[in-house]
Design an enzyme around this catalytic site. Structure first.
Site, short mmCIF file in Angstrom:
data_model
loop_
_atom_site.label_atom_id
_atom_site.label_comp_id
_atom_site.label_asym_id
_atom_site.label_seq_id
_atom_site.Cartn_x
_atom_site.Cartn_y
_atom_site.Cartn_z
N ASP A 1 0.87 -1.18 0.16
CA ASP A 1 0.02 0.09 -0.06
C ASP A 1 0.88 1.04 0.05
O ASP A 1 1.25 1.81 1.08
CB ASP A 1 -0.79 0.00 1.12
CG ASP A 1 -1.97 1.06 1.15
OD1 ASP A 1 -2.16 1.77 0.30
OD2 ASP A 1 -2.52 1.08 2.13
N ASN B 1 10.00 -7.23 -8.86
CA ASN B 1 9.58 -6.16 -9.12
C ASN B 1 10.76 -5.06 -9.22
O ASN B 1 11.73 -5.17 -8.75
CB ASN B 1 8.76 -5.62 -7.67
CG ASN B 1 9.59 -4.81 -6.88
OD1 ASN B 1 9.42 -3.71 -7.13
ND2 ASN B 1 9.91 -5.30 -5.73
N ARG B 2 10.43 -4.24 -10.17
CA ARG B 2 11.23 -2.98 -10.46
C ARG B 2 10.39 -1.80 -10.68
O ARG B 2 10.46 -0.99 -11.49
CB ARG B 2 11.95 -3.20 -11.88
CG ARG B 2 11.15 -3.73 -13.26
CD ARG B 2 11.97 -3.98 -14.26
NE ARG B 2 11.11 -4.09 -15.41
CZ ARG B 2 11.50 -4.99 -16.48
NH1 ARG B 2 12.57 -5.77 -16.24
NH2 ARG B 2 10.89 -5.03 -17.47
N PHE C 1 9.58 3.13 -6.95
CA PHE C 1 9.01 3.95 -5.80
C PHE C 1 7.93 4.90 -6.51
O PHE C 1 7.72 6.07 -6.42
CB PHE C 1 10.08 5.24 -5.44
CG PHE C 1 10.94 4.48 -4.42
CD1 PHE C 1 10.88 3.44 -3.79
CD2 PHE C 1 12.08 5.30 -4.00
CE1 PHE C 1 11.90 2.82 -2.81
CE2 PHE C 1 13.10 4.78 -3.08
CZ PHE C 1 12.88 3.61 -2.51
N ASN D 1 14.25 4.46 3.88
CA ASN D 1 14.62 3.02 2.88
C ASN D 1 15.68 3.81 2.04
O ASN D 1 15.70 4.53 1.21
CB ASN D 1 13.32 2.90 1.93
CG ASN D 1 13.42 2.18 1.05
OD1 ASN D 1 14.58 1.35 0.88
ND2 ASN D 1 12.29 1.32 0.30
N SER E 1 16.17 0.01 -1.63
CA SER E 1 15.71 -0.63 -2.94
C SER E 1 16.62 -0.62 -4.04
O SER E 1 17.30 0.10 -4.10
CB SER E 1 14.48 0.45 -3.20
OG SER E 1 14.00 -0.04 -4.44
N ASN F 1 15.96 -0.59 -7.03
CA ASN F 1 15.02 -0.11 -8.18
C ASN F 1 15.03 1.36 -8.42
O ASN F 1 14.60 1.99 -9.26
CB ASN F 1 13.51 -0.41 -8.44
CG ASN F 1 13.39 -1.98 -8.21
OD1 ASN F 1 14.18 -2.64 -8.99
ND2 ASN F 1 12.60 -2.67 -7.40
N THR F 2 15.75 2.06 -7.46
CA THR F 2 16.29 3.68 -7.79
C THR F 2 17.71 3.80 -7.95
O THR F 2 18.48 3.28 -6.92
CB THR F 2 15.77 4.48 -6.45
OG1 THR F 2 14.24 4.36 -6.33
CG2 THR F 2 16.23 5.90 -6.66
N LYS G 1 15.99 0.63 6.75
CA LYS G 1 15.60 -0.81 6.02
C LYS G 1 16.94 -1.03 5.21
O LYS G 1 17.28 0.10 4.21
CB LYS G 1 14.44 -0.54 5.20
CG LYS G 1 13.99 -1.83 4.53
CD LYS G 1 12.79 -1.76 4.10
CE LYS G 1 12.17 -3.37 3.46
NZ LYS G 1 10.73 -3.39 2.88
N ASN H 1 15.33 -5.89 2.67
CA ASN H 1 14.54 -5.29 1.27
C ASN H 1 14.57 -6.31 0.44
O ASN H 1 15.26 -7.65 0.66
CB ASN H 1 15.12 -4.09 0.78
CG ASN H 1 14.18 -3.19 0.14
OD1 ASN H 1 13.56 -3.68 -0.64
ND2 ASN H 1 14.28 -1.86 0.46
#
Length: 346
Positions: A63, A109-110, A113, A170, A173, A175-176, A215, A244
């Site tokens: 979410d 997943n990519r 954000f 965070n 991740s 993906n950034t 994280k 993560n």
């Protein structure tokens, strides 16, 4: 049981579309008062000065914008974490960007954000009826240079502070672009110093202390974990979330989707995340609580995280593969165990 019957249909749909449909319907049913809240009997746990009704939480990512809080509140979670949210809205990476790997009970997943921005997240929180423990996960916008990342984290902390039970920073991740470089010693030292200073100012302004946790990634060697633990202790950070998603493809290297870029979660991450928790616990020596996440697909996986040093655990991919019953299954098992082995952190 209902989810078990529904899952084959959902898995025929695009993952993002299936997610929106599922939680959109649950949210509407919740607003009509037609959902009965799952009740879980458990000895409350005091962690970071917060009282958690049970140790099973929802990880950030499911979410991102705080849109489904009322629906999620009915599933029996002891706490919910929303986000990752950035100061400005951003679309994230191009689609497709979520890939199920059912042969391995995993997801890649990519997303990058993707979120509606911190202002909208705050409005969504205000409109919800959720009264439980709420974690808010903050990150930087993709186009903010790494050397200015601290500005985005400060904005995020300032905007969500009075709405959060705790705030997650965070920095892990995959993906950034370059985000994980913030886990390096010098960068992390500076980031934590400025965020802790701002946290102290906000505590005075709002008259309450909101814990801050960090994280971290699973793709760290023991020396890097020790370095991070040393800095967490130095700056009196309130907690750490491990871990993560992973950029490793161990466990799915024989599958075609192993070539897809992004963070891998689910069963292939289970053991690696537990190793990081065990290492953190060794270096932190119970001085800072650990929230364990990564590949928790069963009650046994959750127990392994807790026995390795975690005080709380979070679900994400396990929830997608097993459905909401997994929350109660884990809570029923670990709450019995926690009556025997109860560890608290102020």
């Amino acid at each position: 049981m209902f989810y078990t019957l529904l899952r084959p249909l959902l898995f025929k749909l695009d993952p993002e579309f299936a997610h929106r449909i599922t939680f959109g319907v649950i949210q509407q049913i919740s607003k009509l008062g037609l959902l009965k809240n799952v009740s879980i009997s458990c000895q409350p746990r005091n962690v970071m000065g917060l009282t958690f009704p049970n140790p099973v939480g929802l990880a950030a990512g499911l979410d991102k914008n705080g849109e489904y809080l009322d629906a999620l509140a009915t599933l029996g979670f002891g706490f919910i974490e929303i986000g990752t949210v950035t100061p400005r809205p951003q679309p994230g990476n191009p689609t497709p960007r979520i890939f199920r790997v059912p042969e391995a009970n995993a997801i890649i997943n990519r997303l990058g954000f993707n979120n509606q921005g911190v202002e909208q997240l705050v409005e969504n929180i205000k409109r919800s009826n959720y009264q439980g423990i709420l974690g808010i996960n903050i990150g930087k916008n993709f186009d903010t240079p790494l050397k200015k990342a601290i500005n985005d984290y400060l904005i995020g902390l300032q905007k969500v502070y009075c709405h959060a039970s705790y705030v997650t920073v965070n920095i892990s991740s995959p993906n950034t672009k370059d985000l994980r470089q913030l886990q390096a010693a010098d960068a992390l030292d500076q980031l934590l110093g400025e965020l802790k200073s701002e946290q102290a100012k906000l505590a005075q302004i709002h008259g309450k202390y909101v814990p801050m946790v960090v994280k971290i990634a699973p793709d760290l060697d023991q020396e890097q974990v020790e370095s991070i633990a040393t800095l967490l202790l130095k700056h009196c950070v309130d907690g750490v979330i491990a871990t993560n998603t992973t950029i490793s493809r161990t466990g799915i290297e024989h599958l075609a989707l192993a070539q897809v870029n992004g963070g891998l979660s689910g069963a292939p991450l289970t053991q690696r995340a537990t190793v990081v928790i065990r290492q953190l616990h060794h270096f932190l020596r119970d001085a800072i609580p650990i929230i364990g996440v990564g590949g928790i697909m069963s009650a046994s996986d959750a127990q392994d995280k807790l026995s390795s040093g975690a005080s709380l655990i979070q679900l994400y991919t396990g929830l997608i593969y097993r459905g909401p019953d997994l929350v109660g299954e884990i809570a029923k098992t670990v709450c019995v165990d926690l009556k025997v082995n109860h560890r608290e952190y102020g």
